[in-house]
Design an enzyme around this catalytic site. Sequence first.
Site, short mmCIF file in Angstrom:
data_model
loop_
_atom_site.label_atom_id
_atom_site.label_comp_id
_atom_site.label_asym_id
_atom_site.label_seq_id
_atom_site.Cartn_x
_atom_site.Cartn_y
_atom_site.Cartn_z
N LYS A 1 1.70 -5.65 -5.36
CA LYS A 1 1.33 -5.11 -4.04
C LYS A 1 2.17 -3.86 -3.83
O LYS A 1 3.32 -3.92 -3.44
CB LYS A 1 1.64 -6.17 -2.96
CG LYS A 1 0.81 -6.09 -1.70
CD LYS A 1 0.88 -4.79 -0.94
CE LYS A 1 2.14 -4.64 -0.13
NZ LYS A 1 2.26 -3.25 0.44
N GLU B 1 1.69 0.89 0.72
CA GLU B 1 0.42 1.39 1.25
C GLU B 1 0.50 2.87 1.62
O GLU B 1 -0.49 3.49 1.98
CB GLU B 1 -0.02 0.55 2.47
CG GLU B 1 0.92 0.56 3.67
CD GLU B 1 2.09 -0.43 3.56
OE1 GLU B 1 2.70 -0.54 2.48
OE2 GLU B 1 2.41 -1.05 4.60
N ARG B 2 1.73 3.45 1.52
CA ARG B 2 1.87 4.84 1.95
C ARG B 2 1.56 5.85 0.86
O ARG B 2 1.16 6.97 1.13
CB ARG B 2 3.28 5.06 2.51
CG ARG B 2 3.39 4.36 3.88
CD ARG B 2 4.70 4.65 4.53
NE ARG B 2 5.62 3.57 4.33
CZ ARG B 2 6.88 3.58 4.75
NH1 ARG B 2 7.35 4.64 5.37
NH2 ARG B 2 7.67 2.55 4.55
N CYS C 1 17.14 5.00 -3.14
CA CYS C 1 18.10 3.94 -2.79
C CYS C 1 19.45 4.22 -3.42
O CYS C 1 20.44 3.59 -3.08
CB CYS C 1 17.58 2.59 -3.22
SG CYS C 1 17.44 2.49 -4.99
N GLU D 1 21.19 2.88 7.27
CA GLU D 1 20.61 3.72 6.20
C GLU D 1 19.71 4.78 6.85
O GLU D 1 18.83 4.44 7.63
CB GLU D 1 19.78 2.83 5.27
CG GLU D 1 19.17 3.59 4.11
CD GLU D 1 18.28 2.72 3.22
OE1 GLU D 1 17.53 1.87 3.75
OE2 GLU D 1 18.33 2.89 1.99
P1 NAD Z 1 9.70 -1.27 3.24
O1 NAD Z 1 10.64 -2.41 3.30
O2 NAD Z 1 9.16 -0.73 4.50
O3 NAD Z 1 8.42 -1.65 2.35
C1 NAD Z 1 8.54 -2.25 1.08
C2 NAD Z 1 7.33 -3.14 0.84
O4 NAD Z 1 7.32 -4.18 1.82
C3 NAD Z 1 6.00 -2.39 0.96
O5 NAD Z 1 5.14 -2.82 -0.07
C4 NAD Z 1 5.50 -2.81 2.33
O6 NAD Z 1 4.09 -2.86 2.41
C5 NAD Z 1 6.08 -4.20 2.51
N1 NAD Z 1 6.33 -4.52 3.92
C6 NAD Z 1 6.71 -3.65 4.91
N2 NAD Z 1 6.86 -4.31 6.08
C7 NAD Z 1 6.58 -5.60 5.84
C8 NAD Z 1 6.56 -6.78 6.65
N3 NAD Z 1 6.87 -6.73 7.94
N4 NAD Z 1 6.24 -7.95 6.08
C9 NAD Z 1 5.94 -8.01 4.76
N5 NAD Z 1 5.92 -6.94 3.95
C10 NAD Z 1 6.25 -5.75 4.46
O7 NAD Z 1 10.43 -0.13 2.38
P2 NAD Z 1 9.95 1.37 2.16
O8 NAD Z 1 10.14 2.13 3.42
O9 NAD Z 1 8.65 1.39 1.48
O10 NAD Z 1 11.04 1.84 1.09
C11 NAD Z 1 12.29 2.36 1.43
C12 NAD Z 1 13.37 1.29 1.39
O11 NAD Z 1 13.41 0.70 0.10
C13 NAD Z 1 14.75 1.85 1.63
O12 NAD Z 1 15.45 0.96 2.45
C14 NAD Z 1 15.36 1.90 0.24
O13 NAD Z 1 16.78 1.85 0.21
C15 NAD Z 1 14.76 0.70 -0.37
N6 NAD Z 1 14.76 0.77 -1.82
C16 NAD Z 1 15.65 0.00 -2.48
C17 NAD Z 1 15.71 0.05 -3.86
C18 NAD Z 1 16.68 -0.80 -4.60
O14 NAD Z 1 16.57 -0.87 -5.81
N7 NAD Z 1 17.62 -1.45 -3.97
C19 NAD Z 1 14.86 0.91 -4.56
C20 NAD Z 1 13.96 1.68 -3.85
C21 NAD Z 1 13.92 1.60 -2.47
#
Ligand code: NAD
Length: 496
Positions: free
Chosen positions: A172, A175-176, A280, A382
């Site tokens: 999954k 979606e952005r 990240c 963050e």
């Molecule tokens: P996000 O948490 O908004 O989304 C990640 C995924 O979760 C997406 O597929 C999204 O559709 C899903 N999602 C979002 N809201 C949800 C909900 N309420 N319930 C269930 N699923 C949901 O993250 P993002 O904005 O796409 O990515 C940025 C974040 O990811 C930053 O915090 C970054 O630090 C982190 N990140 C961490 C790593 C790592 O390895 N630790 C790597 C890349 C990004």
Amino acid sequence: MNIVGHLINGTLSEAAERTQDVFNPATGEVTKQVALASKDTVEEAIAAAQAAYPAWRNTPPAKRAKIMFRFKQLLEENAEQICAMIGEEHGKISHDAMGELTRGIENVEYACYAPELLKGEHSRNVGPNIDSWSEMQPLGVVAGITPFNFPAMVPLWMYPLAIVCGNTFVLKPSERDPSSTLFVAQLLQEAGLPDGVMNVVNGDKIAVDTLLTDSRVQAVSFVGSTPIAEYVYATASANGKRCQALGGAKNHAIIMPDADMDNAVAAMTGAAFGSSGERCMALSVAVCVGDEAADSLIEKMTEAMKDLKVGAYSDASNDFGPVITEAHKNKVNGYINSAEEQGATIVVDGRNPQVAGFENGFFVGGTLIDNVKPGMKCYDEEIFGPVLLVVRAETMDEAMQMINDHEYGNGTCIFTRDGEAARYFTDNILVGMVGINVPLPVPVSYHSFGGWKRSLFGNLSAYGPDGVRFYTNRKTITQRWPSSGVREGVQFSFPS
Ligand code: NAD
């Protein structure tokens, strides 16, 4: 308008009860719609993965690896197209997208070692005529849920390895910026993967919740923000699944008084502002030990930032692009406003830069903020934007204590010429990935990637050796073939 759909059982589907806009962040225009899968659509993908599992599990690892070799070739042949897709929906500049894709391909290369990775362990004669060995067996259907900031690389951390280990997969993506992720998965299909082994469902919380609660899904790999990582880990675990959930970060660099300041500034400029800080592992805090180091850093960094070029992904001379959405731009600007309100000093102000020809893009310029302190909102949370905070500390211990007290523990770095200080730092810092004069210490594909504290929920890191452990179940077999004519007596004591 184009709809980015799903890949289920080897077939592209546009089943779209609901859709969401996909933007080009450089122009602010809607370019596509992404399908948001219903529960039924996700269940269809899980059923396809479940049906493909028995035959795939019994496919020899060397044969699985051959498909990965072909996949790697297709990724290289299509690299420019993939990077253009990433640029158009994520906004990162083509050279940065190529860097992400290259690191993703390295994970495919690691997966090509499948026969070696799955060899297991064998001991002969653990007792008289008794041999014992451990096998790594696949789990079944595995799900991956990924963030927007690395639409090619982070999915490639997961499914090549899960699949060569004999599992089937449902991904999954974010979606952005879904197009490159779907296209890359189609290349794996083209490489010869049997239908149903790899499936992609685009969607939102409904898709995620279906994956987290369906009893046919055995394990979940998640990468994203900490609140969602925590939710995913708790829900998947409560539903009996193995889960690794990687979350957010606040990566500090310590600048020691003896640091090579010119090199440190060059390293930090790329690590703080590259990809608009939407990594990240981005360095977002510089903790300077002593005012002399801080003043020198501010002076040299201010000078270096005069040359920063923010703009559209298609111009390779740009250093970084827009942030992902208008809402995120406002959020990043809000953190800069809050820093000002809470008494920090805005040294270079990137709020609302002018980018000629891209007036409606979601741009934030490079921003440098001095006199930041723990307790300020910009420090505690963050930001995920092109903002570098400078914190002043009197001693190295004080600087390290700040890092150890922070809720995140993803990456960190020390800039110094002193080996003893570097060793003390690596020994005592509570962070999972540590650099010594290396600003983005992202482990290579044959190590594993994972933070500490609230940057990772679960026991195993992503990819590399931990990835193999995560995507397999260990089974240990102890075997004896009694010699003909030899009678074994009854034994009531514990075998020893
Ligand atoms: P996000 O948490 O908004 O989304 C990640 C995924 O979760 C997406 O597929 C999204 O559709 C899903 N999602 C979002 N809201 C949800 C909900 N309420 N319930 C269930 N699923 C949901 O993250 P993002 O904005 O796409 O990515 C940025 C974040 O990811 C930053 O915090 C970054 O630090 C982190 N990140 C961490 C790593 C790592 O390895 N630790 C790597 C890349 C990004």
